[in-house]
Design a protein around this motif. Structure first.
Motif, PDB file in Angstrom:
ATOM      1  N   GLU A   1       2.600 -14.451   7.261  1.00 48.37           N
ATOM      2  CA  GLU A   1       3.025 -13.413   6.443  1.00 48.37           C
ATOM      3  C   GLU A   1       2.023 -13.252   5.324  1.00 48.37           C
ATOM      4  O   GLU A   1       1.933 -12.329   4.456  1.00 48.37           O
TER       5      GLU A   1
ATOM      6  N   ASP B   1      -6.993  -9.758   7.365  1.00 49.38           N
ATOM      7  CA  ASP B   1      -6.184  -8.417   7.665  1.00 49.38           C
ATOM      8  C   ASP B   1      -7.089  -7.205   6.807  1.00 49.38           C
ATOM      9  O   ASP B   1      -7.054  -6.267   7.478  1.00 49.38           O
TER      10      ASP B   1
ATOM     11  N   ARG C   1      -4.691  -3.123  12.373  1.00 50.91           N
ATOM     12  CA  ARG C   1      -3.274  -2.813  12.757  1.00 50.91           C
ATOM     13  C   ARG C   1      -2.074  -3.630  12.295  1.00 50.91           C
ATOM     14  O   ARG C   1      -1.136  -3.364  11.929  1.00 50.91           O
ATOM     15  N   ALA C   2      -2.394  -4.888  12.484  1.00 49.65           N
ATOM     16  CA  ALA C   2      -1.486  -5.848  12.472  1.00 49.65           C
ATOM     17  C   ALA C   2      -1.173  -6.072  10.993  1.00 49.65           C
ATOM     18  O   ALA C   2      -0.094  -6.649  10.307  1.00 49.65           O
TER      19      ALA C   2
ATOM     20  N   LEU D   1      -0.794  -3.945   8.537  1.00 48.62           N
ATOM     21  CA  LEU D   1       0.186  -3.031   8.188  1.00 48.62           C
ATOM     22  C   LEU D   1       1.618  -3.280   8.797  1.00 48.62           C
ATOM     23  O   LEU D   1       2.556  -2.805   8.119  1.00 48.62           O
ATOM     24  N   GLU D   2       1.495  -4.230   9.704  1.00 47.80           N
ATOM     25  CA  GLU D   2       2.990  -4.559  10.235  1.00 47.80           C
ATOM     26  C   GLU D   2       3.468  -5.859   9.495  1.00 47.80           C
ATOM     27  O   GLU D   2       4.831  -6.211   9.529  1.00 47.80           O
ATOM     28  N   LYS D   3       2.712  -6.527   8.445  1.00 51.71           N
ATOM     29  CA  LYS D   3       3.121  -7.523   7.745  1.00 51.71           C
ATOM     30  C   LYS D   3       3.792  -6.949   6.514  1.00 51.71           C
ATOM     31  O   LYS D   3       3.499  -6.009   5.846  1.00 51.71           O
TER      32      LYS D   3
ATOM     33  N   ALA E   1       1.005  -2.533   4.097  1.00 50.15           N
ATOM     34  CA  ALA E   1       0.774  -1.146   3.745  1.00 50.15           C
ATOM     35  C   ALA E   1       0.587  -1.113   2.519  1.00 50.15           C
ATOM     36  O   ALA E   1       0.022  -0.022   1.817  1.00 50.15           O
TER      37      ALA E   1
END
Length: 310
Positions: free
Chosen positions: A93, A141, A279-280, A282-284, A288
């Motif tokens: 995270e 990231d 891409r990953a 923005l999923e954390k 974003a």
């Protein structure tokens, strides 16, 4: 027997089977050998089988004990691994941001302090590297790079920095500087960019002089040559000479008066700084938001640089 008492009894038996004696198991668990022995007897009564038997002066697992211990050991290993899984999940995270050394020290790090103050629930990890990171292998990231966004990754340009001569105020105090060429008489700090950036035609005193039509032969050679712009900026603050430093990287030093610009003659870099992300990322949680925040910060810096004279 059920609940915590059952679990404690299983823990004692698993330790005895693994360590080979009541004494060793007791030392590991922080209890007396008698307490361990009592827990094992309770477990045997509950299961209706004999798990341990004496052989000579030691203890060995029975057939049932070996079978039961194998399953218990695997179960406790999985339970122990739960902590590791949680740690990995928690670390995943964390938003990891990579940047070039000078960029990290003088712009990115300073900018992210403000982010951290506003977003305490989304931890950041900032790393410095000359290399373009492998987002998957390096666990990165976001990466801030010199040049266009890395191929194969989402990204956007942030701002195009510019260099300008700057020095400590006392270095020019009392000196009649009437023309930019007068700077060539002062001790100059040279920055030797890595060869990997040759394709970007990095700034130099020669390019700066040619860009502004500054003539004349330097009256003094460069006193020091640095591999990092950040180190050269620090040397200029210490009064060791005039640095051809990047405006965005010297913002704090200029605002505080640690550095002054004798002549506002800027030379833009040939390429912008860019932000790339996986891409990953923005999923954390917060990914974003961090991307948008850094892009906005880049736009602010670009606007400030457009206002710079020269």
């Amino acid at each position: 027997m059920a609940g915590p008492a059952y679990l404690r009894a299983m823990e004692c038996f698993e330790a005895v089977g693994r360590r080979g004696s009541m004494q060793a198991a007791a030392a590991e668990l922080g209890v007396s050998p008698g307490a361990v022995s009592q827990q094992v007897r309770r477990l045997e009564t509950h299961l209706g089988v004999t798990l341990l038997e004496r052989r000579g002066r030691g203890l060995v697992l029975t057939r049932w004990g070996r079978l039961y211990h194998t399953e218990l050991a695997a179960g406790f290993a999985r339970l122990s691994g739960a902590d590791d899984a949680l740690t990995r999940a928690r670390d995943s995270e964390t938003l990891t941001v990579s940047g070039l050394p000078t960029l990290t020290a003088k712009w990115l790090g300073r900018s992210l302090y403000a982010w951290g103050d506003e977003n305490t629930d989304w931890p950041l990890r900032l790393i410095s590297s000359e290399d373009t990171p492998d987002f998957d292998r390096d666990g990165v990231d976001f990466a801030m790079l010199l040049g266009p966004p890395a191929a194969g990754h989402a990204g956007a340009e942030l701002f195009t920095d510019q260099v300008v001569p700057a020095c400590a105020p006392h270095l020019v105090q009392g000196m009649p500087l009437q023309d930019p060429s007068d700077l060539l008489r002062l001790p100059r700090l040279q920055i030797r960019w890595s060869a990997r950036y040759d394709r970007f035609d990095p700034p130099s005193w020669e390019r700066w002089a040619a860009h502004h039509g500054v003539g004349g032969t330097p009256a003094s050679p460069a006193v020091l040559c640095f591999a990092l712009t950040a180190t050269a900026i620090d040397a200029a603050v210490a009064g060791q000479g005039v640095v051809l430093g990047q405006v965005a990287m010297m913002a704090r030093e200029l605002e505080s008066g640690q550095l002054v610009v004798p002549f506002e003659r800027c030379l833009p870099l040939s390429v912008p700084y860019s932000l790339c992300w996986s891409r990953a990322a923005l999923e954390k949680p917060g990914g974003a938001a961090l991307r948008d925040w850094l892009l906005a910060r880049g736009r602010q810096q670009a606007a400030a640089l457009r206002k710079s004279p020269g």
